[in-house]
Design a protein around this motif. Structure first.
Motif, PDB file in Angstrom:
ATOM      1  N   LEU A 309       0.648 -10.386  12.151  1.00  0.00           N
ATOM      2  CA  LEU A 309       0.883  -9.536  10.978  1.00  0.00           C
ATOM      3  C   LEU A 309      -0.238  -8.508  10.933  1.00  0.00           C
ATOM      4  CD1 LEU A 309       2.448  -8.963   8.303  1.00  0.00           C
ATOM      5  CD2 LEU A 309       0.812 -10.486   7.188  1.00  0.00           C
ATOM      6  N   ALA A 310       0.115  -7.242  11.103  1.00  0.00           N
ATOM      7  CA  ALA A 310      -0.900  -6.181  11.116  1.00  0.00           C
ATOM      8  C   ALA A 310      -1.585  -6.092   9.759  1.00  0.00           C
ATOM      9  CB  ALA A 310      -0.252  -4.842  11.459  1.00  0.00           C
ATOM     10  N   ASP A 311      -2.897  -5.889   9.766  1.00  0.00           N
ATOM     11  CA  ASP A 311      -3.667  -5.821   8.529  1.00  0.00           C
ATOM     12  C   ASP A 311      -3.356  -4.520   7.794  1.00  0.00           C
ATOM     13  OD1 ASP A 311      -6.653  -7.244   7.585  1.00  0.00           O
ATOM     14  OD2 ASP A 311      -5.940  -5.386   6.661  1.00  0.00           O
ATOM     15  N   LEU A 312      -3.146  -4.620   6.497  1.00  0.00           N
ATOM     16  CA  LEU A 312      -2.845  -3.444   5.679  1.00  0.00           C
ATOM     17  C   LEU A 312      -3.950  -2.409   5.753  1.00  0.00           C
ATOM     18  CD1 LEU A 312      -1.267  -4.465   2.229  1.00  0.00           C
ATOM     19  CD2 LEU A 312      -0.449  -2.726   3.813  1.00  0.00           C
ATOM     20  N   ARG A 313      -5.200  -2.864   5.842  1.00  0.00           N
ATOM     21  CA  ARG A 313      -6.317  -1.928   5.859  1.00  0.00           C
ATOM     22  C   ARG A 313      -6.259  -1.012   7.077  1.00  0.00           C
ATOM     23  NH1 ARG A 313      -9.451  -6.903   3.356  1.00  0.00           N
ATOM     24  NH2 ARG A 313      -8.017  -7.880   4.802  1.00  0.00           N
ATOM     25  N   ALA A 314      -5.662  -1.526   8.147  1.00  0.00           N
ATOM     26  CA  ALA A 314      -5.500  -0.692   9.338  1.00  0.00           C
ATOM     27  C   ALA A 314      -4.228   0.157   9.256  1.00  0.00           C
ATOM     28  CB  ALA A 314      -5.450  -1.575  10.585  1.00  0.00           C
ATOM     29  N   ARG A 315      -3.162  -0.421   8.698  1.00  0.00           N
ATOM     30  CA  ARG A 315      -1.887   0.297   8.631  1.00  0.00           C
ATOM     31  C   ARG A 315      -1.912   1.407   7.580  1.00  0.00           C
ATOM     32  NH1 ARG A 315       2.769  -2.367  10.432  1.00  0.00           N
ATOM     33  NH2 ARG A 315       3.770  -0.390   9.870  1.00  0.00           N
ATOM     34  N   VAL A 316      -2.620   1.167   6.480  1.00  0.00           N
ATOM     35  CA  VAL A 316      -2.640   2.148   5.380  1.00  0.00           C
ATOM     36  C   VAL A 316      -4.103   2.388   5.003  1.00  0.00           C
ATOM     37  CG1 VAL A 316      -1.659   2.757   3.132  1.00  0.00           C
ATOM     38  CG2 VAL A 316      -0.485   1.079   4.570  1.00  0.00           C
ATOM     39  N   PRO A 317      -4.831   3.156   5.794  1.00  0.00           N
ATOM     40  CA  PRO A 317      -6.275   3.316   5.559  1.00  0.00           C
ATOM     41  C   PRO A 317      -6.611   3.967   4.213  1.00  0.00           C
ATOM     42  CG  PRO A 317      -5.483   4.843   7.239  1.00  0.00           C
ATOM     43  CD  PRO A 317      -4.377   3.887   6.991  1.00  0.00           C
ATOM     44  N   GLU A 318      -5.661   4.751   3.645  1.00  0.00           N
ATOM     45  CA  GLU A 318      -5.949   5.394   2.364  1.00  0.00           C
ATOM     46  C   GLU A 318      -5.830   4.431   1.179  1.00  0.00           C
ATOM     47  OE1 GLU A 318      -3.412   5.902   4.294  1.00  0.00           O
ATOM     48  OE2 GLU A 318      -1.544   6.410   3.235  1.00  0.00           O
ATOM     49  N   LEU A 319      -5.313   3.241   1.413  1.00  0.00           N
ATOM     50  CA  LEU A 319      -5.178   2.248   0.350  1.00  0.00           C
ATOM     51  C   LEU A 319      -6.534   1.638   0.042  1.00  0.00           C
ATOM     52  CD1 LEU A 319      -3.073   0.665  -1.404  1.00  0.00           C
ATOM     53  CD2 LEU A 319      -3.071  -1.077   0.393  1.00  0.00           C
ATOM     54  N   ASP A 320      -6.811   1.429  -1.239  1.00  0.00           N
ATOM     55  CA  ASP A 320      -8.054   0.779  -1.637  1.00  0.00           C
ATOM     56  C   ASP A 320      -8.223  -0.534  -0.876  1.00  0.00           C
ATOM     57  OD1 ASP A 320      -9.245  -1.440  -3.699  1.00  0.00           O
ATOM     58  OD2 ASP A 320     -10.291   0.487  -3.865  1.00  0.00           O
ATOM     59  N   SER A 321      -9.379  -0.734  -0.271  1.00  0.00           N
ATOM     60  CA  SER A 321      -9.573  -1.911   0.579  1.00  0.00           C
ATOM     61  C   SER A 321      -9.510  -3.208  -0.210  1.00  0.00           C
ATOM     62  CB  SER A 321     -10.904  -1.810   1.328  1.00  0.00           C
ATOM     63  OG  SER A 321     -11.977  -1.748   0.394  1.00  0.00           O
ATOM     64  N   GLY A 322      -9.989  -3.168  -1.468  1.00  0.00           N
ATOM     65  CA  GLY A 322      -9.914  -4.373  -2.298  1.00  0.00           C
ATOM     66  C   GLY A 322      -8.484  -4.764  -2.597  1.00  0.00           C
ATOM     67  N   LEU A 323      -7.651  -3.773  -2.931  1.00  0.00           N
ATOM     68  CA  LEU A 323      -6.231  -4.037  -3.192  1.00  0.00           C
ATOM     69  C   LEU A 323      -5.557  -4.548  -1.925  1.00  0.00           C
ATOM     70  CD1 LEU A 323      -3.625  -3.940  -4.815  1.00  0.00           C
ATOM     71  CD2 LEU A 323      -3.487  -1.485  -4.353  1.00  0.00           C
ATOM     72  N   ALA A 324      -5.874  -3.934  -0.795  1.00  0.00           N
ATOM     73  CA  ALA A 324      -5.293  -4.392   0.464  1.00  0.00           C
ATOM     74  C   ALA A 324      -5.671  -5.840   0.736  1.00  0.00           C
ATOM     75  CB  ALA A 324      -5.754  -3.489   1.609  1.00  0.00           C
ATOM     76  N   GLY A 325      -6.924  -6.193   0.423  1.00  0.00           N
ATOM     77  CA  GLY A 325      -7.357  -7.568   0.634  1.00  0.00           C
ATOM     78  C   GLY A 325      -6.583  -8.560  -0.217  1.00  0.00           C
ATOM     79  N   VAL A 326      -6.327  -8.198  -1.481  1.00  0.00           N
ATOM     80  CA  VAL A 326      -5.555  -9.091  -2.355  1.00  0.00           C
ATOM     81  C   VAL A 326      -4.146  -9.282  -1.797  1.00  0.00           C
ATOM     82  CG1 VAL A 326      -4.518  -9.324  -4.649  1.00  0.00           C
ATOM     83  CG2 VAL A 326      -6.878  -8.542  -4.431  1.00  0.00           C
ATOM     84  N   LEU A 327      -3.528  -8.189  -1.338  1.00  0.00           N
ATOM     85  CA  LEU A 327      -2.163  -8.281  -0.809  1.00  0.00           C
ATOM     86  C   LEU A 327      -2.127  -9.111   0.474  1.00  0.00           C
ATOM     87  CD1 LEU A 327      -0.885  -4.640  -1.466  1.00  0.00           C
ATOM     88  CD2 LEU A 327      -0.325  -6.721  -2.731  1.00  0.00           C
ATOM     89  N   MET A 328      -3.147  -8.965   1.321  1.00  0.00           N
ATOM     90  CA  MET A 328      -3.178  -9.775   2.545  1.00  0.00           C
ATOM     91  C   MET A 328      -3.391 -11.253   2.214  1.00  0.00           C
ATOM     92  SD  MET A 328      -2.418  -7.797   4.985  1.00  0.00           S
ATOM     93  CE  MET A 328      -2.733  -8.908   6.367  1.00  0.00           C
ATOM     94  N   ASP A 329      -4.173 -11.543   1.157  1.00  0.00           N
ATOM     95  CA  ASP A 329      -4.322 -12.934   0.712  1.00  0.00           C
ATOM     96  C   ASP A 329      -2.985 -13.497   0.256  1.00  0.00           C
ATOM     97  OD1 ASP A 329      -7.663 -12.725  -0.797  1.00  0.00           O
ATOM     98  OD2 ASP A 329      -7.002 -13.007   1.288  1.00  0.00           O
ATOM     99  N   CYS A 330      -2.174 -12.662  -0.385  1.00  0.00           N
ATOM    100  CA  CYS A 330      -0.853 -13.119  -0.832  1.00  0.00           C
ATOM    101  C   CYS A 330       0.011 -13.547   0.351  1.00  0.00           C
ATOM    102  CB  CYS A 330      -0.128 -12.009  -1.603  1.00  0.00           C
ATOM    103  SG  CYS A 330      -0.844 -11.634  -3.207  1.00  0.00           S
ATOM    104  N   LEU A 331      -0.231 -12.958   1.514  1.00  0.00           N
ATOM    105  CA  LEU A 331       0.619 -13.209   2.688  1.00  0.00           C
ATOM    106  C   LEU A 331       0.086 -14.319   3.581  1.00  0.00           C
ATOM    107  CD1 LEU A 331       1.518  -9.507   3.486  1.00  0.00           C
ATOM    108  CD2 LEU A 331       3.093 -11.298   2.780  1.00  0.00           C
ATOM    109  N   ARG A 332      -0.884 -15.060   3.120  1.00  0.00           N
ATOM    110  CA  ARG A 332      -1.371 -16.189   3.909  1.00  0.00           C
ATOM    111  C   ARG A 332      -0.287 -17.254   3.990  1.00  0.00           C
ATOM    112  NH1 ARG A 332      -6.762 -16.163   5.111  1.00  0.00           N
ATOM    113  NH2 ARG A 332      -8.046 -14.606   4.017  1.00  0.00           N
ATOM    114  N   LEU A 333      -0.190 -17.900   5.155  1.00  0.00           N
ATOM    115  CA  LEU A 333       0.852 -18.909   5.346  1.00  0.00           C
ATOM    116  C   LEU A 333       0.578 -20.166   4.530  1.00  0.00           C
ATOM    117  CD1 LEU A 333       1.491 -18.568   9.200  1.00  0.00           C
ATOM    118  CD2 LEU A 333       2.858 -17.654   7.322  1.00  0.00           C
ATOM    119  N   ALA A 334      -0.673 -20.517   4.324  1.00  0.00           N
ATOM    120  CA  ALA A 334      -1.018 -21.713   3.533  1.00  0.00           C
ATOM    121  C   ALA A 334      -1.004 -21.353   2.051  1.00  0.00           C
ATOM    122  CB  ALA A 334      -2.396 -22.234   3.933  1.00  0.00           C
TER     123      ALA A 334
END
Length: 981
Positions: A309-334
Motif C-alpha cells: 500500500l503506497a504511503d499517502l505522504r508520497a502519493r499526495v505530497p501537498e497533503l498535511d503530513s499529520g493528516l496523512a499519518g492519521v489516514l495511514m494508521d486507519c489502514l493498518r491491518l491490525a
C-alpha cells in the motif's frame, strides 16, 4: 401525473421537453432499465410516486426520486430489489411490479435479505443526526419492501470525483480530491460516524461497515448549489448493526462490504474475528485514501498476503503530513493499531489542527415529551429526561413524565446591535433572535414539543376493603356457644335425619368455626403465613381440607362455596400483608415494603390493591434513580401492567423509551403506551402521539399524532394541549390554523405549562391567531420565565432590549440574559458578552465579555467564536494571543461566518500568523463573497485581477468589483474607475 405532464426528477410541471426548466433533467441522457419501476409508478395507494433512478442500482436494490403526493414533498425511495451483482430477484406477475426469486431455491435467501433491508429501515428511523440520511417511512408492497427517505441534493463522493471504475490498474476514480478539501470532508463525515459510535452502550456502538465513496454524500452548498465536501451525509445502512462481533450471516455477492474498503476482520469468511468500531475507521480511511489518490487500496485479502500500500505522504505530497499519518494508521491491518473509533479520530485530528478536542457525543435521545424549547431554541442533541429538571429524572410518586426532545438546527434572524473595530476591520455585533421570537420577520421552526408537566401529588393509598369478622370471636366459650347453637338447630330436626353422615357434618362445622376464629386471631396478630403457634394460611388450608370439592360451609356468618371461602381468605391474608407494606412505606423502607408485597403476591396475585401498590412502589424506586432501583421498578411495573393497570403500562412504556432499568426499546414503549392509552390514560395518549410525531418505534404519522394529542388534550393534559397547539401552528397532520394553535396554547398556559406560556407570548407578540398585544406577550413571557423557562427568559431579554410592551431597559435585559445564559443558552451568553463589552445594563468589563463569548463559542456559536477571536487579537479581556485568535476565526469561518472567512483570507494573503498562501486566501474570500460580503468581493476581485492564487481573469475581477461596488464599497468603485471596467 405522468411523463407527458411532469418531470420524473423534481415532479414539477410542465414535463421536460426534453430538458426540465426547473431542475435541468434531460430525458435524452436517461436510459431506464426495463426491470426497474417505470417513472410515476404509484405506491401505497398513490401516496408516493416513483421517479427516475438516482445513481446506480446497488447490491440490495435501487433508489428512485420520489414524490409524497399528500404533502407535495420530494423524497427518495429505496426499493429492495437485488438484481444486479446480487441476482436474486426479478419482476414477475401480471402487473410486472412484483419481486420474486430468480430461482426457487433462492427464496429463503431473498426473504432473509429482505428482513435485513427492513432492519436497516428500523435502524435509520431511530437515528437523528444532520450527518445521517433521515428515514421517513417504510412500506411492504409488490412482494418487496420500500424505504422512504429524505431527498438529498448533491452528489456522492464517487460521483463528485467522476465515478469508481474497475480497470487493469485496480479500482480507480476519474479525478482526485484536492488535498485542501480532505480535512473538511473528514471532519464532516466523522461527525455522523461519531454519533453512531456513541449510541446504545448496552448493545454496543452502531457500526456502519460499508463506508466507501458511494456512501458519502456531499450535499449542495446552499449558496453555490455545488457539492460541498464539508457537508457530508452517511448513506446506505444495509450492513449496519449494533455490537462488537460479527454474526455468522451468509454473504450474497459482496453483501458483507466492498473488498477494497473493508478491513481483514470484516472480510474473514469464517466470521471468527471480532469486528469493532475500528472497522469503520478502516473503511473511512480507505475512502479518503481513494479520494485523494484516485486509486483504491488493494483488496483486503491481497494486502493480507503481501500486496503493498503506497504511503499517502508520497502519493499526495501537498497533503498535511499529520493528516496523512492519521489516514495511514486507519489502514493498518491490525484493528488494535487503528484509531479505535470515530471519536478517537476526532481527538487525533484536533491535536493536528490545534482545535479543542470534541466533547463526548451526546447519547441517543431518550423519549421525553418534546418541549417548546425545540420551537425556539437552537439544538444540540440532549439526553432524554423524565423530569423537568436535568438533576432528577423522576418528578414525583404519582407519575413519570417522559420528555421526548427532538432537536433541530435553529432558524435565526440577526439584528445589528453594535460594532467592534479591529485593525481596520469593522465587525457588526448582533443580537441573535431565535425561531418564533424573531425581529422583524417571524419564522416558525420545527417539531412538536412536549415539556414535562408540573409535579403531581403522590397517589393515594388503595383503600383496603373492610371484611366483617364473626361476632365475638375472641374467646373459646364464645366459639363453643356458636357451635352449640348450631347443634341445637340440628337437634330440632326430625330424628330420622340424624345418621353417621350428619354427625360428620356437625363435627366439621364445629371445626370450621373454631378454625375461623383462630384465622381471625392470626390475622389481627399478623401471623399470616408463619408463626410459632400457627398462622392464618395454615388455618385456611385446614378449613378447606374439611370442605369437599364443590361443597359449602359457613364463613363470616354466611354459607359460601368452598372456592369463595378460599378466595376470600387469601384476599384477607394478602390485604394484611399490604397493610404491613404501607406501614413500611410510611417509614421510608421500600425494600421492606417490597418483601411484604411479594408475600401478598404469593398468596393472592390477582388483587387490585396489590396491583396498585406494585405500581406505587415502582414510582418510589424510580425516585432514587439508581440502576438497581430502576430494575426493581421495572419488575413492579411489569407485574402491574400485565394485569391491566393503566398507569403501570404507561410508566413501563416510559422506562422502555428511556432505557431505565432495561435496554432502550421504542417499539416496546409504543406497545405499552398504546395499552394504557386505549384505557384512557391521558399521559400515555400524549406520549403515544409523541412517538407517532417523531417516528419512534413506529412509522412516523402526524395524523395519528394529532389524534392521540387531541384525546389527551380533551382530558385536560397540558402537555398534549401544548403539542396540539404546535401541530396546528405548523400544519402538521392537520390544517394550519393559528387560531386553534393559540386556543390550545392558552388552555395549557392557564394550567401553568411554561412552554405553552412562552408560545402564547409569541402568538401575542406577532398576532398569530390572537389580536396582537405587546402587553399580553410580556405577561405570558414573564409567567414562563418565572418558572425558569430558559427561552422565555431569553425573549424577555430581547423585549427589554428593544422596548416592546415595556420601556427599553438595558439593565433588565442584562438580568434576563444572565438568567438564560447561566442555564447554557448560547445566544444569551453571546448577547451578555456584548453587553459587558459595551457596558450596556452592566458595568463595562472586557474579561466578563470574553468569558461569556467563550461559553457561547465552545457551544459552537459562530458569532461568539469570531468575537472571541477579536478579543484575543486585540488582547481585550484576555492575554493577546494571535494563535488563539486564528483558532477562533477559523472555527467561525468553517461554520460559514462571512466576516471571519474574509478576515481569515486576509491573514493568508498578508501572511499574518498563518504564512502567506494566496490560494488559501482565494478559497476563503470566495466563500465569504458568495454570502455577499463586500470586503471579500473586493478582495476576490484583486486576486483575479493580479493573478494571485488563481490565474489572472479580468472578467472575473470585473464581476466581483461590481458586486462589491453595488453594495457601496469605496475601494471597489475606485478599482472599477482605475481599471476602466
Amino acid at each position: 401525473m405522468d411523463r407527458t405532464s411532469h418531470c420524473p426528477d423534481c415532479f414539477q410541471s410542465p414535463a421536460p421537453n426534453p430538458v426540465c426548466r426547473h431542475c435541468g433533467f434531460d430525458w435524452r441522457d436517461y436510459e431506464p432499465d426495463s426491470s426497474l419501476l417505470a417513472p410515476f409508478t404509484g405506491l401505497c395507494d398513490g401516496l408516493y410516486r416513483v421517479g427516475r433512478v438516482l445513481g446506480r442500482p446497488g447490491g440490495f436494490g435501487v433508489v428512485y426520486a420520489g414524490w409524497q403526493t399528500r404533502l407535495g414533498k420530494p423524497v427518495a425511495i429505496k426499493e429492495f430489489f437485488p438484481s444486479t451483482w446480487n441476482p436474486l430477484a426479478k419482476r414477475s406477475g401480471h402487473d410486472s411490479l412484483s419481486v420474486v426469486p430468480v430461482q426457487a431455491d433462492s427464496e429463503a435467501l431473498l426473504d432473509k435479505w429482505k428482513k435485513r433491508f427492513l432492519e436497516e429501515a428500523q435502524l435509520l428511523a431511530r437515528l437523528e443526526h444532520p450527518g445521517i440520511v433521515q428515514a421517513h417511512d417504510v412500506l411492504e408492497e409488490n412482494k418487496t419492501a420500500y424505504l422512504v427517505m429524505e431527498r438529498l441534493r448533491g452528489q456522492t463522493l464517487s460521483e463528485f470525483l467522476g465515478g469508481l471504475k474497475e480497470t487493469s490498474a485496480g479500482l480507480v476514480l476519474e479525478r482526485r480530491l484536492p488535498a485542501a478539501q480532505a480535512l473538511p470532508l473528514l471532519f464532516s463525515a466523522l461527525d455522523g460516524l461519531a454519533y453512531l459510535h456513541s449510541q446504545s452502550k448496552s448493545q454496543g456502538p452502531i457500526l456502519h461497515l460499508d463506508l466507501s465513496p458511494n456512501n458519502l454524500f456531499l450535499q449542495n452548498d446552499p449558496i453555490s448549489t455545488e457539492p460541498d465536501p464539508g457537508r457530508v451525509k452517511l448513506l446506505d445502512f444495509g450492513l449496519a448493526r449494533h455490537g462488537a462481533r460479527m454474526a455468522g450471516n451468509a454473504s450474497i455477492g459482496a453483501g458483507v462490504g466492498h473488498p477494497h474498503f473493508m478491513p481483514p476482520e470484516q472480510a474473514d469468511p469464517q466470521r471468527n474475528k471480532s469486528v469493532t468500531a475500528a472497522a469503520d475507521t478502516y473503511t473511512l480511511g480507505a475512502t479518503l485514501y481513494t479520494a485523494l489518490t484516485a486509486c483504491a487500496p488493494p483488496p483486503t485479502d491481497a494486502r493480507s498476503t503481501g500486496a503493498p500500500l503506497a504511503d499517502l505522504r508520497a502519493r499526495v505530497p501537498e497533503l498535511d503530513s499529520g493528516l496523512a499519518g492519521v489516514l495511514m494508521d486507519c489502514l493498518r491491518l491490525a484493528a488494535n493499531q487503528r484509531p479505535r473509533d470515530a471519536i478517537d479520530m476526532q481527538f487525533r485530528l484536533a491535536a493536528l489542527t490545534q482545535m479543542p478536542p470534541p466533547s463526548e457525543p451526546a447519547p441517543i435521545p431518550k423519549p421525553e415529551p418534546i418541549t417548546d424549547e425545540d420551537e425556539i431554541q437552537s439544538g444540540e442533541d440532549e439526553a432524554l429526561s423524565v423530569d423537568e429538571s436535568e438533576e432528577s429524572p423522576i418528578p414525583n410518586r404519582k407519575t413519570i413524565k417522559a420528555r421526548i426532545k427532538k432537536k433541530k438546527p435553529a432558524v435565526r434572524l440577526l439584528t445589528p446591535f453594535g460594532i467592534i473595530s479591529a485593525g481596520g476591520w469593522v465587525l457588526w455585533i448582533t443580537l441573535s433572535l431565535e425561531s418564533d421570537i424573531q425581529f422583524p420577520t417571524p419564522v416558525h421552526t420545527g417539531e412538536p414539543v412536549i415539556p414535562a408537566p408540573p409535579p403531581a401529588a403522590a397517589p393515594p393509598k388503595p383503600t383496603l376493603p373492610h371484611i366483617p369478622l364473626p361476632d365475638a370471636p375472641a374467646g373459646e366459650n364464645n366459639v363453643g356457644s356458636n357451635v352449640n347453637a348450631n347443634t341445637r338447630r340440628l337437634d330440632n330436626r326430625a330424628i330420622s335425619s340424624i345418621n353417621p353422615a350428619s354427625h360428620e357434618i356437625q363435627a366439621n362445622a364445629r371445626q370450621i368455626a373454631d378454625l375461623e376464629g383462630r384465622f381471625n386471631t392470626h390475622i389481627k396478630r399478623n401471623a399470616l403465613t408463619s408463626g410459632h403457634d400457627g398462622h392464618a394460611l395454615d388455618d385456611l388450608q385446614k378449613i378447606l381440607a374439611l370442605i369437599p370439592e364443590g361443597g359449602r360451609a359457613k364463613w363470616n356468618g354466611i354459607e359460601r362455596e368452598r372456592a369463595k371461602i378460599e378466595s376470600n381468605g387469601r384476599r384477607r391474608i394478602a390485604d394484611a400483608y399490604l397493610a404491613l407494606a404501607y406501614a413500611q412505606l410510611d417509614r421510608s423502607a421500600p425494600d421492606a415494603a417490597a418483601n411484604w408485597i411479594a408475600k401478598a403476591e404469593e398468596i393472592n396475585p390477582i388483587n387490585s390493591d396489590l396491583i396498585g401498590l406494585q405500581s406505587h412502589l415502582g414510582f418510589i424506586y424510580l425516585e432514587t434513580n439508581t440502576d438497581q432501583d430502576n430494575r426493581k421498578a421495572l419488575r413492579l411495573f411489569n407485574k402491574a401492567a400485565i394485569n391491566g393497570h393503566a398507569m403501570a403500562q404507561y410508566n413501563l412504556g416510559v422506562m422502555y423509551a428511556n432505557g431505565l432499568g432495561t435496554t432502550k426499546d421504542d417499539r416496546q414503549a409504543v406497545e405499552w403506551y398504546r395499552k394504557a392509552a386505549e384505557q384512557g390514560n391521558a399521559d400515555a395518549q400524549n406520549n403515544l402521539g409523541v412517538m407517532y410525531a417523531n417516528g419512534l418505534g413506529i412509522t412516523k404519522d402526524d395524523q395519528q399524532a394529532v389524534e392521540w394529542y387531541r384525546k389527551a388534550a380533551e382530558q385536560g393534559s397540558a402537555d398534549a394541549q401544548n403539542n396540539l397547539g404546535v401541530m396546528h401552528s405548523e400544519g402538521r397532520g392537520i390544517e394550519l390554523d393559528q387560531h386553534q394553535a393559540s386556543h390550545w396554547f392558552r388552555k395549557a398556559a392557564e394550567q401553568g405549562h411554561a412552554a405553552a406560556q412562552n408560545s402564547l407570548g409569541i402568538a401575542f407578540f406577532y398576532g398569530r391567531g390572537v389580536i396582537q398585544s405587546d402587553h399580553q406577550a410580556l405577561k405570558w413571557f414573564h409567567k414562563a420565565a418565572e418558572q425558569g423557562y430558559i427561552e422565555a427568559q431569553y425573549n424577555l431579554g430581547l423585549i427589554n432590549t428593544f422596548g416592546r410592551g415595556t420601556k427599553k431597559d438595558d439593565q433588565q435585559s442584562a438580568e434576563w440574559f444572565h438568567k438564560a445564559a447561566s442555564q447554557g443558552h448560547t445566544e444569551a451568553q453571546y448577547n451578555l458578552g456584548i453587553m459587558y463589552s459595551e457596558g450596556r445594563g452592566v458595568k463595562k468589563n472586557q474579561s466578563q465579555a470574553a468569558r461569556w463569548y467563550r461559553k457561547a463559542a465552545e457551544q459552537g456559536f459562530a458569532n461568539a467564536q469570531y468575537n472571541l477571536g477579536i478579543m484575543y487579537s486585540e488582547g481585550r479581556g484576555v492575554n493577546k494571543d494571535q494563535s488563539q485568535a486564528d483558532h477562533w476565526y477559523r472555527k467561525a469561518a468553517e461554520q460559514g461566518h462571512a466576516q471571519a472567512q474574509n478576515n481569515y483570507g486576509v491573514k493568508f494573503m498578508v501572511g499574518e500568523g498563518v504564512g502567506p498562501d494566496y490560494y488559501q486566501a482565494f478559497l476563503w474570500f470566495e466563500k465569504a463573497s458568495k454570502q455577499g460580503h463586500a470586503d471579500a468581493q473586493n478582495n476576490l476581485g484583486m486576486l483575479y485581477e493580479f493573478g494571485l492564487g488563481v490565474p489572472a481573469d479580468h472578467h472575473q475581477a470585473a464581476y466581483w468589483f461590481h458586486q462589491a461596488a453595488n453594495q457601496g464599497h469605496k475601494g471597489a468603485r475606485e478599482m472599477i474607475k482605475k481599471l476602466n471596467l
